[in-house]
Scaffold this motif. Structure first.
Motif, PDB file in Angstrom:
ATOM      1  N   GLY A   1       0.793  -1.226   0.000  1.00  0.00           N
ATOM      2  CA  GLY A   1       0.000   0.000   0.000  1.00  0.00           C
ATOM      3  C   GLY A   1       0.823   1.272   0.000  1.00  0.00           C
ATOM      4  N   LEU A   2       2.134   1.147   0.060  1.00  0.00           N
ATOM      5  CA  LEU A   2       3.000   2.328   0.072  1.00  0.00           C
ATOM      6  C   LEU A   2       3.186   2.888  -1.332  1.00  0.00           C
ATOM      7  N   GLU A   3       3.229   4.200  -1.414  1.00  0.00           N
ATOM      8  CA  GLU A   3       3.588   4.911  -2.645  1.00  0.00           C
ATOM      9  C   GLU A   3       4.869   5.680  -2.345  1.00  0.00           C
ATOM     10  N   ILE A   4       6.002   5.117  -2.755  1.00  0.00           N
ATOM     11  CA  ILE A   4       7.307   5.670  -2.387  1.00  0.00           C
ATOM     12  C   ILE A   4       7.843   6.546  -3.509  1.00  0.00           C
ATOM     13  N   GLN A   5       8.319   7.730  -3.134  1.00  0.00           N
ATOM     14  CA  GLN A   5       8.930   8.661  -4.081  1.00  0.00           C
ATOM     15  C   GLN A   5      10.351   8.960  -3.623  1.00  0.00           C
ATOM     16  N   ILE A   6      11.313   8.772  -4.509  1.00  0.00           N
ATOM     17  CA  ILE A   6      12.720   9.063  -4.223  1.00  0.00           C
ATOM     18  C   ILE A   6      13.101  10.340  -4.954  1.00  0.00           C
ATOM     19  N   VAL A   7      13.474  11.361  -4.206  1.00  0.00           N
ATOM     20  CA  VAL A   7      13.892  12.631  -4.803  1.00  0.00           C
ATOM     21  C   VAL A   7      15.410  12.726  -4.676  1.00  0.00           C
ATOM     22  N   ALA A   8      16.099  12.633  -5.794  1.00  0.00           N
ATOM     23  CA  ALA A   8      17.561  12.661  -5.804  1.00  0.00           C
ATOM     24  C   ALA A   8      18.038  14.048  -6.195  1.00  0.00           C
ATOM     25  N   LEU A   9      18.648  14.738  -5.249  1.00  0.00           N
ATOM     26  CA  LEU A   9      19.167  16.067  -5.517  1.00  0.00           C
ATOM     27  C   LEU A   9      20.507  16.249  -4.814  1.00  0.00           C
ATOM     28  N   PRO A  10      21.487  16.854  -5.488  1.00  0.00           N
ATOM     29  CA  PRO A  10      22.790  17.096  -4.859  1.00  0.00           C
ATOM     30  C   PRO A  10      22.770  18.360  -4.009  1.00  0.00           C
ATOM     31  N   ARG A  11      21.911  18.371  -2.993  1.00  0.00           N
ATOM     32  CA  ARG A  11      21.854  19.514  -2.084  1.00  0.00           C
ATOM     33  C   ARG A  11      21.130  19.089  -0.813  1.00  0.00           C
ATOM     34  N   VAL A  12      21.046  20.006   0.138  1.00  0.00           N
ATOM     35  CA  VAL A  12      20.344  19.743   1.395  1.00  0.00           C
ATOM     36  C   VAL A  12      18.855  19.996   1.198  1.00  0.00           C
ATOM     37  N   PHE A  13      18.017  19.120   1.747  1.00  0.00           N
ATOM     38  CA  PHE A  13      16.577  19.267   1.629  1.00  0.00           C
ATOM     39  C   PHE A  13      16.024  20.142   2.744  1.00  0.00           C
ATOM     40  N   ASN A  14      14.952  20.868   2.428  1.00  0.00           N
ATOM     41  CA  ASN A  14      14.282  21.722   3.401  1.00  0.00           C
ATOM     42  C   ASN A  14      13.037  20.995   3.896  1.00  0.00           C
ATOM     43  N   LEU A  15      13.145  20.368   5.060  1.00  0.00           N
ATOM     44  CA  LEU A  15      12.014  19.611   5.590  1.00  0.00           C
ATOM     45  C   LEU A  15      10.937  20.523   6.143  1.00  0.00           C
ATOM     46  N   SER A  16      11.292  21.734   6.567  1.00  0.00           N
ATOM     47  CA  SER A  16      10.285  22.648   7.091  1.00  0.00           C
ATOM     48  C   SER A  16       9.282  23.034   6.009  1.00  0.00           C
ATOM     49  N   LYS A  17       9.719  22.995   4.746  1.00  0.00           N
ATOM     50  CA  LYS A  17       8.812  23.259   3.629  1.00  0.00           C
ATOM     51  C   LYS A  17       8.232  21.969   3.054  1.00  0.00           C
ATOM     52  N   ARG A  18       8.506  20.873   3.737  1.00  0.00           N
ATOM     53  CA  ARG A  18       7.966  19.570   3.358  1.00  0.00           C
ATOM     54  C   ARG A  18       8.353  19.186   1.928  1.00  0.00           C
ATOM     55  N   GLU A  19       9.614  19.466   1.574  1.00  0.00           N
ATOM     56  CA  GLU A  19      10.105  18.978   0.287  1.00  0.00           C
ATOM     57  C   GLU A  19      10.147  17.457   0.283  1.00  0.00           C
ATOM     58  N   ALA A  20      10.244  16.880   1.469  1.00  0.00           N
ATOM     59  CA  ALA A  20      10.245  15.427   1.617  1.00  0.00           C
ATOM     60  C   ALA A  20       9.719  15.084   3.009  1.00  0.00           C
ATOM     61  N   ASP A  21       9.263  13.845   3.181  1.00  0.00           N
ATOM     62  CA  ASP A  21       8.820  13.400   4.505  1.00  0.00           C
ATOM     63  C   ASP A  21      10.013  13.149   5.412  1.00  0.00           C
ATOM     64  N   MET A  22      11.084  12.679   4.819  1.00  0.00           N
ATOM     65  CA  MET A  22      12.335  12.486   5.550  1.00  0.00           C
ATOM     66  C   MET A  22      13.468  12.594   4.546  1.00  0.00           C
ATOM     67  N   ALA A  23      14.638  12.907   5.040  1.00  0.00           N
ATOM     68  CA  ALA A  23      15.773  13.116   4.143  1.00  0.00           C
ATOM     69  C   ALA A  23      16.987  12.377   4.661  1.00  0.00           C
ATOM     70  N   ILE A  24      17.858  12.030   3.748  1.00  0.00           N
ATOM     71  CA  ILE A  24      19.145  11.434   4.081  1.00  0.00           C
ATOM     72  C   ILE A  24      20.209  12.468   3.761  1.00  0.00           C
ATOM     73  N   GLY A  25      21.075  12.731   4.718  1.00  0.00           N
ATOM     74  CA  GLY A  25      22.132  13.715   4.537  1.00  0.00           C
ATOM     75  C   GLY A  25      23.498  13.103   4.760  1.00  0.00           C
ATOM     76  N   VAL A  26      24.539  13.820   4.330  1.00  0.00           N
ATOM     77  CA  VAL A  26      25.910  13.341   4.516  1.00  0.00           C
ATOM     78  C   VAL A  26      26.560  13.951   5.750  1.00  0.00           C
ATOM     79  N   SER A  27      25.831  14.833   6.439  1.00  0.00           N
ATOM     80  CA  SER A  27      26.287  15.346   7.727  1.00  0.00           C
ATOM     81  C   SER A  27      25.049  15.778   8.509  1.00  0.00           C
ATOM     82  N   PRO A  28      25.099  15.752   9.834  1.00  0.00           N
ATOM     83  CA  PRO A  28      23.928  16.144  10.625  1.00  0.00           C
ATOM     84  C   PRO A  28      23.731  17.648  10.578  1.00  0.00           C
ATOM     85  N   PRO A  29      22.505  18.118  10.350  1.00  0.00           N
ATOM     86  CA  PRO A  29      22.262  19.565  10.340  1.00  0.00           C
ATOM     87  C   PRO A  29      22.491  20.172  11.706  1.00  0.00           C
TER      88      PRO A  29
END
Length: 308
Positions: free
Chosen positions: A120-148
């Protein structure tokens, strides 16, 4: 009292900052979004957004409404989780933001297994070479290469991974043996475009002493394909090597990098059992996939002939 649909439109505009962007999130046209916002403002007797050529920015009234709308969103999500779906089964949309190396070489396998376990999951992978803005809900969760370092976020270490200098076997055969860092002089180095490195953890070539990037890209897959084409040497993720036949690690005893992926979520999402379960499933999947692919690289080297 406003209904949830009105608040959902308000949240979409607040996060996208344009009617067209909100429309894409809501799957409706910008004109409809504009009418819904105008109707909401009329009902509340307050202007919620400042309109400009740059987009829509929250007014003071809009900023005051925002936490109430987010609370309503959280309540609706909790109700849906509590009432819907079979026991133990996860459903709904999940958007994951990730750097393109992770998104290309790890997440497809991880998400395939997650989808098999939860149809029942609808998974979307957004691949971008930058930091995601979760406060604007660009994604439900993000993977980063360093902790914000700032923001209302929940951060957990996801997995450690390794990187090594690598070149294609044909390239290595055409050039003198590489026995130390000094032997790298005269080789074309492949890496990130220096002024497009969005996180210091990605400045891999600094470890080699290379002063110039002979062939640069802001994309990890492009860099790897350049190595596979015999264009030069690059610092390559070990977990990506199984996807690039013929590319071999060199100087593994002299140059070895370890980095970490971090799972980043909005602090308010801690109240969501669904997102917490999804985060844990994602974390376990990424850890297993990194370990599997890195073990595959080591096994391949044990059966291959020595590098030049």
């Amino acid at each position: 009292m406003q209904d949830w649909d009105d608040l959902k439109v308000f949240l979409a505009v607040a996060r996208a900052e344009t009617l067209s962007g909100a429309g894409r999130r809501l799957r409706c046209d910008a004109a409809t979004v504009g009418r819904r916002i105008a109707r909401l403002e009329q009902a509340l007797g307050a202007e919620l957004f400042l309109r400009s050529v740059q987009g829509y920015a929250l007014t003071d009234a809009g900023a005051r409404l925002l936490p109430h709308a987010e609370a309503a969103e959280g309540a609706m999500q909790a109700a849906t989780e509590d009432l819907g779906g079979a026991a133990g089964e996860l459903s709904g949309q999940l958007r994951i933001g990730a750097p393109d190396g992770c998104a290309n070489f790890l997440l497809p396998q991880v998400c395939a297994r997650l989808s098999d376990a939860h149809p029942g999951l609808e998974i979307q992978i957004v691949a971008l070479p930058r930091v995601f803005n979760l406060s604007k809900r660009e994604a439900d969760m993000a993977i980063g290469v360093s902790p914000p370092a700032a923001g209302r976020l929940v951060v957990q270490r996801l997995a450690d991974y390794h990187l090594h200098l690598a070149g294609h076997a044909d390239y290595l055969a055409r050039h003198p043996p590489i026995r130390g860092l000094a032997d790298l002089r005269g080789h074309r180095m492949i890496g990130y475009i220096p002024d497009m490195i969005f996180d210091k953890e990605l400045d891999y070539l600094a470890e080699t002493g290379a002063e110039t990037v002979g062939l640069g890209s802001n994309s990890v897959p492009v860099q790897l394909m350049a190595v596979r084409a015999g264009a030069g040497l690059a610092i390559v993720h070990d977990f990506a090597l199984p996807f690039a036949p013929g590319v071999r690690r060199v100087l593994t005893d002299r140059l070895s990098l370890k980095r970490s992926f971090w799972l980043i979520r909005h602090a308010d999402d801690r109240r969501s059992d669904r997102l917490t379960r999804l985060a844990e499933a994602l974390a376990q999947g990424v850890r297993r996939e990194v370990a599997r692919l890195e073990a595959e690289v080591l096994a391949g080297e044990h059966t291959a002939s020595p590098a030049p």
